[in-house]
Enzyme design. Structure first.
Site, mmCIF file in Angstrom:
data_model
loop_
_atom_site.group_PDB
_atom_site.id
_atom_site.type_symbol
_atom_site.label_atom_id
_atom_site.label_comp_id
_atom_site.label_asym_id
_atom_site.label_seq_id
_atom_site.Cartn_x
_atom_site.Cartn_y
_atom_site.Cartn_z
ATOM 1 N N LYS A 33 2.260 -25.306 -40.333
ATOM 2 C CA LYS A 33 1.283 -26.091 -39.567
ATOM 3 C C LYS A 33 0.346 -25.210 -38.741
ATOM 4 O O LYS A 33 -0.839 -25.528 -38.601
ATOM 5 C CB LYS A 33 1.976 -27.105 -38.673
ATOM 6 N N THR A 34 0.866 -24.108 -38.182
ATOM 7 C CA THR A 34 -0.006 -23.231 -37.378
ATOM 8 C C THR A 34 -1.091 -22.626 -38.253
ATOM 9 O O THR A 34 -2.250 -22.500 -37.844
ATOM 10 C CB THR A 34 0.824 -22.116 -36.714
ATOM 11 N N ASP A 217 -1.957 -29.871 -31.439
ATOM 12 C CA ASP A 217 -0.703 -29.398 -32.032
ATOM 13 C C ASP A 217 0.468 -30.176 -31.430
ATOM 14 O O ASP A 217 0.384 -30.666 -30.304
ATOM 15 C CB ASP A 217 -0.551 -27.904 -31.738
ATOM 16 N N GLU A 218 1.574 -30.285 -32.164
ATOM 17 C CA GLU A 218 2.801 -30.951 -31.682
ATOM 18 C C GLU A 218 2.492 -32.337 -31.095
ATOM 19 O O GLU A 218 2.939 -32.690 -30.006
ATOM 20 C CB GLU A 218 3.506 -30.089 -30.625
ATOM 21 N N GLN A 248 10.607 -34.683 -35.606
ATOM 22 C CA GLN A 248 11.011 -33.641 -34.664
ATOM 23 C C GLN A 248 10.663 -34.007 -33.223
ATOM 24 O O GLN A 248 10.559 -33.143 -32.365
ATOM 25 C CB GLN A 248 10.361 -32.297 -35.026
ATOM 26 N N ARG A 630 16.457 -25.352 -38.779
ATOM 27 C CA ARG A 630 16.284 -24.000 -38.227
ATOM 28 C C ARG A 630 16.814 -22.956 -39.203
ATOM 29 O O ARG A 630 16.493 -21.775 -39.091
ATOM 30 C CB ARG A 630 17.041 -23.837 -36.900
#
Length: 765
Positions: A33-34, A217-218, A248, A630
């Site tokens: 995503k970044t 973002d987020e 998330q 993770r």
């Protein structure tokens, strides 16, 4: 242009090159995503659709903002320093600095961090002669910040009762004081900016005209005020590019509203919804586990992670008989991974609650494996534990000046800096300890200090000849530490840690060869004369190096020495390769080659509080999803039949999440006999689906009785409903029962206090 877009997968490319319209990008864990965000900005600038000054990019951490600017600088020959890329608070600070007059602030306004804000509130309450025990400063701070994050001023808060009314009055006084002093707290930065743009139309239209492209973002972590702020600055003609993952969203306790993503799709009439489902982090079995688990949540926007990396190894599942065995097994696996060449820093041990770290840290300490607690402190370094240890040190040796200074005014008892200064002068004059110097301090200071000395003496007297674990329990109550943290909104974690100190004491006593009922020490008078008989030669004490601690030290003294050593040893140095320990919340955004998820038991993960909260279990499931994703190569999930938490042995069912994981992806490493956790029940869902059959299984497994109670007996409780007794302990006035209340999990109840009703047998037992 081709260089900028090459190596993007089809979904990433579609997101980066979208037309200038509102868009929602569902970015799964490890989906890049970044990269999509930064490439989108670079593409917009390179194609001439916007200038660097026309971009507003909002992130949730300064680290993420810096990474975004760094990547942009590598993509394009532009100066990113002038671009509006930053956190909500950082961007609001920038805007308020430019328009301080319109915002009603002095040009040199200062920002209060959390510690400064709390200090100011304490100072304000003292000036107003407000009882800070009735109105705890930290609770008032949470009240104020929560109201502001909802976009409310004191005048807007609904008053329900006199207590609430007082908080509202203090909120208003606090705001006025901040205005007089020219300071703003973090929540104020956002609220003040929102109010400024709401009432100042020319300014609002200026920024709406400037920022034609807004990227967030987020997005799943936005709270109500942040979402409203974005809607305000977006106006009607700008394009909002929102990137997030509703699976998330794990910060509801901080005010995050996962519903903002669905609201954004509806309110902005989003036509462009793109799912980034290609995962570049984890192997297939790990992703299958994550996908199958999260599919049990309702109201999802929906996506399914996939990978080209192959299935990889199955998820290893291990059932331990106790939390100690669980920790030891983890250590064995960690050593094996290190032996295979894996770096310690690429291995993470995750837990739902901070209190779980104690047993794991203890095992790491004994094994000599360096570790680092990420996003938190090691158990014996946590402030609340240090306070408790200081009280224990004073009980063992009242003349410990460092311990004295740490807790003489904690919890607060009106002993200020001037009183301490007088005491230190007296101690210096007579060459004695601070404790011994108290009688030499006159006036109000002497009275307050004398009260503290009486408290310490009372604790020493009350705990004479008590076992170490009982001594710790008494100290936690008499010192006021437990009552103090009970007044804090987020004090539950600290109380859990303090209760774990009782568990640590019990474990220490058993490991060092002391009897479980051995007195921690024999009291102020007897202690000096009760030392062990030692061999002497010409007046010199001779102690064999192999002599156990139990032969030369009281349990309390030995435990304090152990705590000091464990706090200092095995601390990984800066740059040293170290095993990573952290809560699942702290792990968000990180990735590791190998991940251990510990304590998968009902009442722990999912946490017992989740059953009482709307959407609580779904948030716990999202938390488990984060934990699973993770892991890159190896994933281990562990649970235990018994666990020592809060100084008590807990008997929990295996987590319901095991029923939601795909069998083909799991590899059970426990003996078959252990895989049907607790009385032949596979998991909590076995109880949920067939409680009578489960109760019958328990009844056939045991015939133990305590008093008039029997294991396997069905009972009813006013709060928790129907349940089954699964274990009994104690006798007479100390009878206690471990009762499984189904959805409410396992509870430990005092049978002499709890109002339980026996239910008529329905299964012939």
């Amino acid at each position: 242009m081709q260089t900028l877009l090459e190596n993007l997968n089809p979904e990433q490319l579609a997101a980066v090159t979208l037309p200038p319209q509102h868009a929602l990008i569902l970015a799964g864990a490890g989906s890049g995503k970044t990269r999509v965000l930064t490439t989108r900005i670079a593409w917009l600038i390179q194609t001439g659709q916007v200038s660097p000054a026309g971009v507003l990019a909002v992130t949730f951490t300064n680290k993420a903002a810096k990474e975004m600017m760094s990547r942009l600088s590598a993509m394009l020959p532009i100066n990113t320093r002038g671009m509006w890329i930053g956190t909500f608070h950082g961007l609001c600070n920038r805007l308020l600095r430019a328009h301080y007059r319109d915002a009603g602030l002095p040009q040199t306004f200062q920002i209060l961090d959390s510690a400064d804000q709390l200090s100011m509130i304490k100072r304000m309450l003292k000036a107003l002669n407000v009882d800070d025990e009735k109105y705890p400063p930290r609770n008032l701070m949470y009240f104020i910040n929560n109201a502001k994050e909802q976009g409310l001023r004191a005048r807007d808060v609904e008053v329900n009762d006199d207590y609430n009314r007082k908080f509202v009055e203090l909120f208003e006084f606090y705001d006025n004081q901040c205005q007089r002093e020219g300071v703003v707290d973090f929540a104020e930065l956002l609220l003040r900016t929102y109010e400024l743009l709401t009432r100042n139309q020319p300014l609002r239209e200026h920024y709406q005209g400037r920022f034609r492209h807004i990227l967030v973002d987020e997005f799943q972590d936005t709270n109500n005020l942040q979402y409203n702020w974005l809607k305000l600055i977006a106006g009607k003609g700008n394009a909002v590019f929102a990137v997030g993952d509703d699976d998330q969203s794990i910060y509801a306790f901080r005010g995050a509203n996962v519903g903002n993503m669905i609201a954004f799709e509806r309110e902005f009439n989003v036509q462009n919804l793109i799912k980034l489902e290609q995962n570049y982090r984890s192997h297939g079995h790990i992703l299958d586990s994550a996908n199958t688990l999260i599919a049990n949540n309702s109201k999802r926007l929906g996506k399914n992670l996939r990978t080209d990396a192959g299935h990889g190894e199955q998820v290893r599942v291990y059932e331990a008989s106790s939390d100690i065995q669980e920790a030891q097994w983890i250590i064995e696996q960690v050593k094996s991974l290190i032996g295979e060449g894996m770096l310690r820093s690429e291995i993470a041990v995750l837990y739902r609650s901070n209190a779980q770290s104690r047993v794991i840290e203890h095992s790491l300490f004994n094994s000599g494996i360096p570790y680092r607690v990420y996003g938190g402190q090691r158990f014996f370094e946590r402030a609340e534990i240090k306070h408790a240890i200081a009280y224990l040190q004073l009980m063992d040796n009242p003349h410990n000046d460092s311990a004295f200074l740490r807790v003489v005014n904690f919890p607060t008892r009106g002993i200020g800096a001037k009183s301490i200064e007088q005491l230190q002068d007296a101690a210096k004059q007579y060459g004695i300890s601070l404790y011994a110097a108290v009688p030499y301090v006159a006036g109000k200071a002497g009275t307050s200090l004398g009260g503290f000395v009486k408290l310490v003496e009372a604790m020493r007297f009350e705990t004479q000849q008590l076992p170490l674990q009982e001594l710790v329990k008494v100290m936690l109550e008499m010192s006021g530490l437990i009552p103090h943290y009970q007044t804090e909104k987020e004090g539950a974690d600290r109380i859990e840690n303090l209760e774990q100190l009782v568990s640590a004491a019990m474990l220490f006593v058993s490991e060092e060869g002391y009897g479980i009922d051995t007195p921690a020490y024999l009291g102020p008078k007897a202690a000096a004369a009760s030392g062990p008989a030692l061999l002497t030669e010409d007046g010199v004490e001779i102690i064999d190096a192999d002599t156990p601690l139990a032969a030369v030290m009281s349990p309390l003294s030995a435990f304090l020495s152990h705590a000091s050593l464990e706090a200092g040893d095995n601390q990984a140095q800066a740059g040293q390769d170290a095993l990573q320990l952290m809560t699942v919340h702290s792990a968000k955004g990180l990735e590791f080659d190998a991940v251990f998820i510990t304590g998968l038991e009902e009442g722990l993960f999912p946490h017992e509080n989740s059953a009482q909260e709307e959407g609580g279990v779904e948030e716990e499931r999202r938390l488990m999803y984060v934990a699973i994703t993770r892991a890159k190569k190896r994933l281990y999930i562990t649970f235990s039949q018994t666990r020592m938490l809060h100084g008590q042995t807990r008997y929990n069912m295996k987590s319901r999440f095991f029923d939601e994981l795909p069998e083909h992806a799991l590899k059970w490493l426990s003996p078959k006999a252990q895989q049907h956790h607790w009385f032949g029940l596979k998991s909590q869902s076995a109880w949920d689906e067939a409680p009578e059959a489960a109760a019958n299984s328990i009844a056939q497994s045991f015939s133990n009785k305590v008093g008039n109670w029997r294991i396997g007996e069905s009972v009813s409780h006013a709060k928790f409903g129907e349940g089954v007794i699964v274990n009994l302990e104690g006798s007479g006035a100390n009878m206690r029962a471990h009762i499984n209340f189904g959805k409410h999990g396992m509870k430990l109840l005092d049978l002499n206090i709890a109002k339980l009703e026996k239910l008529a047998p329905r299964l012939g037992h």
